[in-house]
Design a protein around this motif. Structure first.
Motif, mmCIF file in Angstrom:
data_model
loop_
_atom_site.group_PDB
_atom_site.id
_atom_site.type_symbol
_atom_site.label_atom_id
_atom_site.label_comp_id
_atom_site.label_asym_id
_atom_site.label_seq_id
_atom_site.Cartn_x
_atom_site.Cartn_y
_atom_site.Cartn_z
ATOM 1 N N VAL A 171 -10.805 -7.598 -2.339
ATOM 2 C CA VAL A 171 -10.085 -6.472 -1.742
ATOM 3 C C VAL A 171 -9.170 -5.854 -2.800
ATOM 4 N N VAL A 172 -9.384 -4.590 -3.073
ATOM 5 C CA VAL A 172 -8.637 -3.904 -4.130
ATOM 6 C C VAL A 172 -8.080 -2.581 -3.597
ATOM 7 N N TRP A 173 -6.804 -2.364 -3.822
ATOM 8 C CA TRP A 173 -6.142 -1.081 -3.553
ATOM 9 C C TRP A 173 -5.586 -0.595 -4.883
ATOM 10 N N ALA A 174 -6.167 0.440 -5.445
ATOM 11 C CA ALA A 174 -5.745 0.932 -6.758
ATOM 12 C C ALA A 174 -5.048 2.282 -6.613
ATOM 13 N N VAL A 175 -3.942 2.435 -7.311
ATOM 14 C CA VAL A 175 -3.199 3.699 -7.309
ATOM 15 C C VAL A 175 -3.442 4.403 -8.638
ATOM 16 N N VAL A 176 -3.964 5.608 -8.572
ATOM 17 C CA VAL A 176 -4.364 6.367 -9.758
ATOM 18 C C VAL A 176 -3.620 7.697 -9.812
ATOM 19 N N GLN A 177 -3.204 8.089 -11.004
ATOM 20 C CA GLN A 177 -2.602 9.414 -11.193
ATOM 21 C C GLN A 177 -2.763 9.847 -12.644
ATOM 22 N N ASP A 178 -3.131 11.103 -12.834
ATOM 23 C CA ASP A 178 -3.227 11.713 -14.163
ATOM 24 C C ASP A 178 -4.022 10.856 -15.147
ATOM 25 N N GLY A 179 -5.139 10.320 -14.685
ATOM 26 C CA GLY A 179 -6.012 9.564 -15.567
ATOM 27 C C GLY A 179 -5.557 8.151 -15.873
ATOM 28 N N LYS A 180 -4.562 7.660 -15.138
ATOM 29 C CA LYS A 180 -4.043 6.318 -15.370
ATOM 30 C C LYS A 180 -4.045 5.511 -14.069
ATOM 31 N N ILE A 181 -4.207 4.201 -14.213
ATOM 32 C CA ILE A 181 -4.039 3.302 -13.073
ATOM 33 C C ILE A 181 -2.588 2.852 -13.059
ATOM 34 N N LEU A 182 -1.836 3.320 -12.086
ATOM 35 C CA LEU A 182 -0.409 2.986 -12.024
ATOM 36 C C LEU A 182 -0.182 1.557 -11.566
ATOM 37 N N GLY A 183 -1.086 1.067 -10.725
ATOM 38 C CA GLY A 183 -0.931 -0.288 -10.215
ATOM 39 C C GLY A 183 -2.067 -0.640 -9.283
ATOM 40 N N VAL A 184 -2.155 -1.903 -8.962
ATOM 41 C CA VAL A 184 -3.216 -2.418 -8.099
ATOM 42 C C VAL A 184 -2.636 -3.480 -7.176
ATOM 43 N N VAL A 185 -3.118 -3.478 -5.934
ATOM 44 C CA VAL A 185 -2.799 -4.571 -5.012
ATOM 45 C C VAL A 185 -4.125 -5.220 -4.631
ATOM 46 N N LYS A 186 -4.227 -6.529 -4.865
ATOM 47 C CA LYS A 186 -5.413 -7.269 -4.460
ATOM 48 C C LYS A 186 -5.063 -8.140 -3.260
ATOM 49 N N GLY A 187 -5.949 -8.142 -2.265
ATOM 50 C CA GLY A 187 -5.677 -8.875 -1.035
ATOM 51 C C GLY A 187 -5.310 -7.933 0.093
ATOM 52 N N THR A 188 -5.096 -8.489 1.266
ATOM 53 C CA THR A 188 -4.779 -7.677 2.450
ATOM 54 C C THR A 188 -3.447 -8.101 3.044
ATOM 55 N N PRO A 189 -2.365 -7.486 2.626
ATOM 56 C CA PRO A 189 -1.055 -7.789 3.205
ATOM 57 C C PRO A 189 -0.880 -7.075 4.541
ATOM 58 N N SER A 190 0.241 -7.278 5.159
ATOM 59 C CA SER A 190 0.563 -6.529 6.366
ATOM 60 C C SER A 190 0.740 -5.062 6.004
ATOM 61 N N PRO A 191 0.633 -4.142 6.973
ATOM 62 C CA PRO A 191 0.867 -2.728 6.680
ATOM 63 C C PRO A 191 2.239 -2.484 6.064
ATOM 64 N N GLU A 192 3.238 -3.187 6.557
ATOM 65 C CA GLU A 192 4.593 -2.997 6.032
ATOM 66 C C GLU A 192 4.698 -3.443 4.579
ATOM 67 N N THR A 193 4.078 -4.581 4.272
ATOM 68 C CA THR A 193 4.109 -5.080 2.896
ATOM 69 C C THR A 193 3.306 -4.180 1.975
ATOM 70 N N LEU A 194 2.134 -3.760 2.433
ATOM 71 C CA LEU A 194 1.316 -2.872 1.606
ATOM 72 C C LEU A 194 2.044 -1.564 1.348
ATOM 73 N N ALA A 195 2.676 -1.005 2.373
ATOM 74 C CA ALA A 195 3.423 0.243 2.209
ATOM 75 C C ALA A 195 4.525 0.077 1.169
ATOM 76 N N ASP A 196 5.250 -1.034 1.238
ATOM 77 C CA ASP A 196 6.339 -1.284 0.288
ATOM 78 C C ASP A 196 5.814 -1.410 -1.135
ATOM 79 N N LEU A 197 4.704 -2.134 -1.309
ATOM 80 C CA LEU A 197 4.122 -2.302 -2.642
ATOM 81 C C LEU A 197 3.616 -0.984 -3.209
ATOM 82 N N LEU A 198 2.974 -0.188 -2.378
ATOM 83 C CA LEU A 198 2.453 1.100 -2.835
ATOM 84 C C LEU A 198 3.583 2.053 -3.219
ATOM 85 N N LYS A 199 4.673 2.029 -2.482
ATOM 86 C CA LYS A 199 5.829 2.863 -2.816
ATOM 87 C C LYS A 199 6.389 2.475 -4.185
#
Length: 206
Positions: A171-199
Motif C-alpha cells: 500500500v503506497v500513498w505518494a505525494v508528488v509536486q513539480d516533478g518531485k516526490i515530496l513524501g510517501v506513506v506506506k500502509g493503511t493508517p486511520s483517516p485521521e492519521t493519514l490526513a495528518d501525515l499528508l499535511k
C-alpha cells in the motif's frame, strides 16, 4: 445487460461488506492486509526529494490524464484495483474519509490500477460512481502500468487462488509536486492519521 448490472452490484457490494467488517472493530487499525504490516511515513526534506516519474494514462471517463499537467499543485497518487477483495476496499474507505479532512490540499488524487486486464475505463466508471468515489481512477496497458508501479516502488505479483487471480501488493500513498516526490506513506493508517501525515508532507514539515 444482466451481466453489466451484476458486475455493478458486485462492485458496490464488496466495499459495503468490507466497511461493515472493518468498522465493527475498534476503529481503524494501523495494520492492513497488504505486504506492509505497519505504517511507514517518509517525508523528504526540501532539496532532497527524489524525482517523480511522469506518466500518461486513461481515466474512468476514457480521458487521457498526464501527471505533469497536474503537478503544479500537490498530487496524491495511490495504487489499487477494483476486483480486490480485501485491502483495496479498505484503502478506498480510508481515502474517502481522509479527503474531507484535507480540503484543498491536493490538486488531484490519482488511483492507478494494479489490474490492467480487468480494470477497463468502463469498469472503473461503474465502480467509482457506484461507490460515490470522487477521485480519478486510471488504467492503461500492462507495460504502461508496470513502468508506473516500478517508478513509485510498488511491489505487485499475482497468485492463483481457486482459479481466480489475486494480486498481492503493498500500500503506497505518494505525494508528488513539480516533478518531485515530496513524501510517501506506506500502509493503511486511520483517516485521521493519514490526513495528518499528508499535511506534514505537503507543508514540508519534515
Amino acid at each position: 445487460m444482466r451481466l453489466q448490472y451484476l458486475l455493478l452490484f458486485v462492485a458496490v457490494l464488496i466495499p459495503i461488506v468490507v466497511a461493515i467488517i472493518f468498522t465493527s472493530q475498534e476503529g481503524y487499525g494501523e495494520g492492513h492486509f497488504g505486504i506492509f504490516e505497519r505504517v511507514v511515513p517518509v517525508c523528504y526534506p526540501p532539496g532532497r526529494e527524489p524525482p517523480a516519474a511522469d506518466f500518461t494514462l486513461i481515466d474512468q471517463y476514457n480521458r487521457t490524464v498526464t501527471l505533469s499537467e497536474l503537478w503544479s499543485k500537490p498530487v496524491l497518487v495511490t495504487f489499487t484495483y477494483t476486483y480486490c477483495p480485501d485491502v483495496c476496499p479498505v484503502m478506498h474507505l480510508v481515502l474517502n474519509k481522509t479527503l474531507p479532512l484535507v480540503p484543498g490540499l491536493f490538486g488531484a488524487v490519482l488511483d492507478v490500477s494494479l489490474d490492467p486486464d480487468r480494470d477497463t475505463p468502463r469498469r472503473l466508471l461503474a465502480y467509482s460512481k457506484g461507490n460515490n468515489y470522487n477521485w480519478t481512477f486510471l488504467t492503461g496497458s500492462y507495460s504502461q502500468l508496470e513502468a508506473v508501479w516500478k517508478a513509485y516502488g510498488v511491489t505487485r505479483y499475482v497468485e492463483n487462488r481457486g482459479g481466480t487471480p489475486y494480486i498481492v501488493h503493498d500500500v503506497v500513498w505518494a505525494v508528488v509536486q513539480d516533478g518531485k516526490i515530496l513524501g510517501v506513506v506506506k500502509g493503511t493508517p486511520s483517516p485521521e492519521t493519514l490526513a495528518d501525515l499528508l499535511k506534514k508532507i505537503v507543508r514540508r514539515e519534515c
